[in-house]
Design an enzyme around this catalytic site. Structure first.
Site, PDB file in Angstrom:
ATOM      1  CB  SER A   3      -0.762   0.135   1.243  1.00 54.16           C
ATOM      2  OG  SER A   3      -1.524   1.198   1.521  1.00 54.16           O
ATOM      3  CE1 TYR A  19      -4.331  -2.073   4.874  1.00 53.03           C
ATOM      4  CE2 TYR A  19      -3.212  -0.295   4.826  1.00 53.03           C
ATOM      5  CZ  TYR A  19      -3.912  -1.284   4.304  1.00 53.03           C
ATOM      6  OH  TYR A  19      -3.975  -1.201   2.792  1.00 53.03           O
TER       7      TYR A  19
HETATM    8  P1  NAD Z   1     -11.342  -6.145  -0.103  1.00 46.03           P
HETATM    9  O1  NAD Z   1     -11.988  -6.277   1.290  1.00 46.03           O
HETATM   10  O2  NAD Z   1     -12.430  -5.998  -1.405  1.00 46.03           O
HETATM   11  O3  NAD Z   1     -10.725  -7.855  -0.356  1.00 46.03           O
HETATM   12  C1  NAD Z   1     -10.154  -8.373   0.539  1.00 46.03           C
HETATM   13  C2  NAD Z   1      -9.851  -9.844   0.180  1.00 46.03           C
HETATM   14  O4  NAD Z   1      -9.249 -10.415   1.290  1.00 46.03           O
HETATM   15  C3  NAD Z   1     -11.227 -10.489   0.087  1.00 46.03           C
HETATM   16  O5  NAD Z   1     -11.275 -11.548  -0.960  1.00 46.03           O
HETATM   17  C4  NAD Z   1     -11.408 -11.138   1.551  1.00 46.03           C
HETATM   18  O6  NAD Z   1     -12.238 -12.247   1.317  1.00 46.03           O
HETATM   19  C5  NAD Z   1     -10.042 -11.567   1.763  1.00 46.03           C
HETATM   20  N1  NAD Z   1      -9.544 -11.845   3.092  1.00 46.03           N
HETATM   21  C6  NAD Z   1      -9.824 -11.054   4.125  1.00 46.03           C
HETATM   22  N2  NAD Z   1      -9.364 -11.505   5.239  1.00 46.03           N
HETATM   23  C7  NAD Z   1      -8.814 -13.053   4.855  1.00 46.03           C
HETATM   24  C8  NAD Z   1      -8.358 -14.214   5.507  1.00 46.03           C
HETATM   25  N3  NAD Z   1      -8.234 -13.970   6.887  1.00 46.03           N
HETATM   26  N4  NAD Z   1      -8.208 -14.996   4.824  1.00 46.03           N
HETATM   27  C9  NAD Z   1      -8.284 -14.998   3.501  1.00 46.03           C
HETATM   28  N5  NAD Z   1      -8.789 -13.951   2.721  1.00 46.03           N
HETATM   29  C10 NAD Z   1      -9.110 -12.993   3.405  1.00 46.03           C
HETATM   30  O7  NAD Z   1     -10.113  -5.506   0.149  1.00 46.03           O
HETATM   31  P2  NAD Z   1      -9.363  -4.628  -1.033  1.00 46.03           P
HETATM   32  O8  NAD Z   1      -9.191  -3.267  -1.002  1.00 46.03           O
HETATM   33  O9  NAD Z   1      -9.432  -5.259  -2.361  1.00 46.03           O
HETATM   34  O10 NAD Z   1      -7.774  -4.941  -0.406  1.00 46.03           O
HETATM   35  C11 NAD Z   1      -6.784  -5.904  -0.937  1.00 46.03           C
HETATM   36  C12 NAD Z   1      -5.402  -5.633  -0.535  1.00 46.03           C
HETATM   37  O11 NAD Z   1      -5.087  -4.381  -1.247  1.00 46.03           O
HETATM   38  C13 NAD Z   1      -5.079  -5.797   0.777  1.00 46.03           C
HETATM   39  O12 NAD Z   1      -4.025  -6.010   1.148  1.00 46.03           O
HETATM   40  C14 NAD Z   1      -5.185  -4.108   1.206  1.00 46.03           C
HETATM   41  O13 NAD Z   1      -4.440  -3.699   2.294  1.00 46.03           O
HETATM   42  C15 NAD Z   1      -4.392  -3.691  -0.195  1.00 46.03           C
HETATM   43  N6  NAD Z   1      -4.903  -2.049  -0.450  1.00 46.03           N
HETATM   44  C16 NAD Z   1      -6.192  -1.380  -0.585  1.00 46.03           C
HETATM   45  C17 NAD Z   1      -6.166  -0.302  -0.964  1.00 46.03           C
HETATM   46  C18 NAD Z   1      -7.527   0.319  -1.001  1.00 46.03           C
HETATM   47  O14 NAD Z   1      -7.635   1.615  -1.104  1.00 46.03           O
HETATM   48  N7  NAD Z   1      -8.713  -0.343  -1.132  1.00 46.03           N
HETATM   49  C19 NAD Z   1      -4.981   0.453  -0.836  1.00 46.03           C
HETATM   50  C20 NAD Z   1      -3.665   0.045  -0.937  1.00 46.03           C
HETATM   51  C21 NAD Z   1      -3.677  -1.196  -0.519  1.00 46.03           C
END
Ligand code: NAD
Length: 260
Positions: free
Chosen positions: A142, A155
């Protein structure tokens, strides 16, 4: 480009992970999906993305906070496909509170899911990748792997940690065909971020659209969300021959957030 290769994407039933799985499928990779919630919808989307290549899509429901589950997922993926060629460590959760109010069990869960799970998947994927002398490990960190925001102690610690793990993994394998790099998104409008938009709307009595603008305006100079599709294309680049000597980078796609 990725025909015959297998990509395992953790947390790929939603958001960024699903976007990356579809982008890799479009290049012909077989996909192992993982994550909670509906599986059949995401599976159909990934199959459709890879239809021209006749890819296979499997699913493993490992909970990324449990080392035993992760071992089972890595073993069964290798048994089904021979090897995991591309590992995308993407599963992640968020919790927002000041340090003194941060529930210790939320801290432990965030460190386990956002950081320690990537150590387990990486250590278990590396032997097969090294034997084949080809592998791609892509860690979805991130912009919070590069800079901090208040109220996100666990985080930010986990994401800085995974950027460190990325560099060490890249260095240890630098003379091989196995690379490791991190992707550092700014705001992406997924369920994880919609929760933070909802909190802003409730706090300030704003509409959903105005709460999104407030969220973007605080951090992201482009005033635009990065999309899972754009992040998927960056993952495809990391898997391409042109990226064979890209090692240990933390590449932000953040609308200028970290440039400030
Ligand atoms: P999201 O909530 O849409 O998806 C998260 C995914 O992780 C889902 O498929 C969920 O089922 C899975 N998950 C959660 N806990 C789990 C567990 N214990 N075991 C297995 N699977 C699990 O979130 P997202 O925004 O797509 O985030 C994905 C990644 O991107 C994360 O690592 C997040 O930190 C990172 N990220 C997101 C953003 C943002 O703005 N959305 C920005 C930077 C980084």
């Amino acid at each position: 480009m990725l025909n015959g290769k297998t990509a395992l994407v953790t947390g790929s039933t939603s958001g960024i992970g699903l976007g990356i799985a579809k982008a890799l499928a479009r290049q012909g990779a077989n996909i192992v999906l993982n994550g909670f919630g509906d599986v059949e919808g995401p599976r159909a989307e990934v199959l459709a993305a890879g239809q021209a290549h006749g890819i296979r899509v499997e699913y493993h429901g490992a909970d990324m906070s449990r080392a035993g589950d992760i071992e089972d997922m890595m073993k069964s993926s290798a048994a089904q496909f021979g090897r995991v060629d591309i590992l995308v460590n993407n599963a992640g959760i968020q919790h927002v509170a000041n340090v003194q109010d941060f529930p210790p069990e939320r801290w432990d869960a965030i460190i386990a899911i956002n950081l320690t799970s990537a150590f387990h998947t990486t250590r278990l994927a590396l032997p097969g990748m090294l034997a084949a002398n080809w592998g791609r490990i892509i860690n979805v960190a991130s912009v919070h792997g590069l800079v901090a925001s208040a109220q996100k102690s666990a985080y930010v610690a986990a994401k800085h940690g995974i950027v460190g793990l990325t560099k060490v993994t890249a260095l240890e394998n630098a003379t091989t065909g196995v690379t490791c790099n991190a992707i550092c998104p700014g705001w992406v409008l997924t369920p994880l971020v919609q929760k933070q938009v909802d909190a802003k709307a409730a706090e300030h009595g704003l509409s959903n659209e105005d709460a999104k603008k407030l969220l973007l305006g605080e951090k992201e100079p482009s005033m635009q969300f990065t999309t899972p599709e754009e992040l998927g294309e960056l993952a495809v680049f990391f898997c391409s021959p042109a990226a064979g000597n890209v090692r240990g980078v933390a590449w932000n796609m953040d609308g200028g957030w970290a440039a400030q």
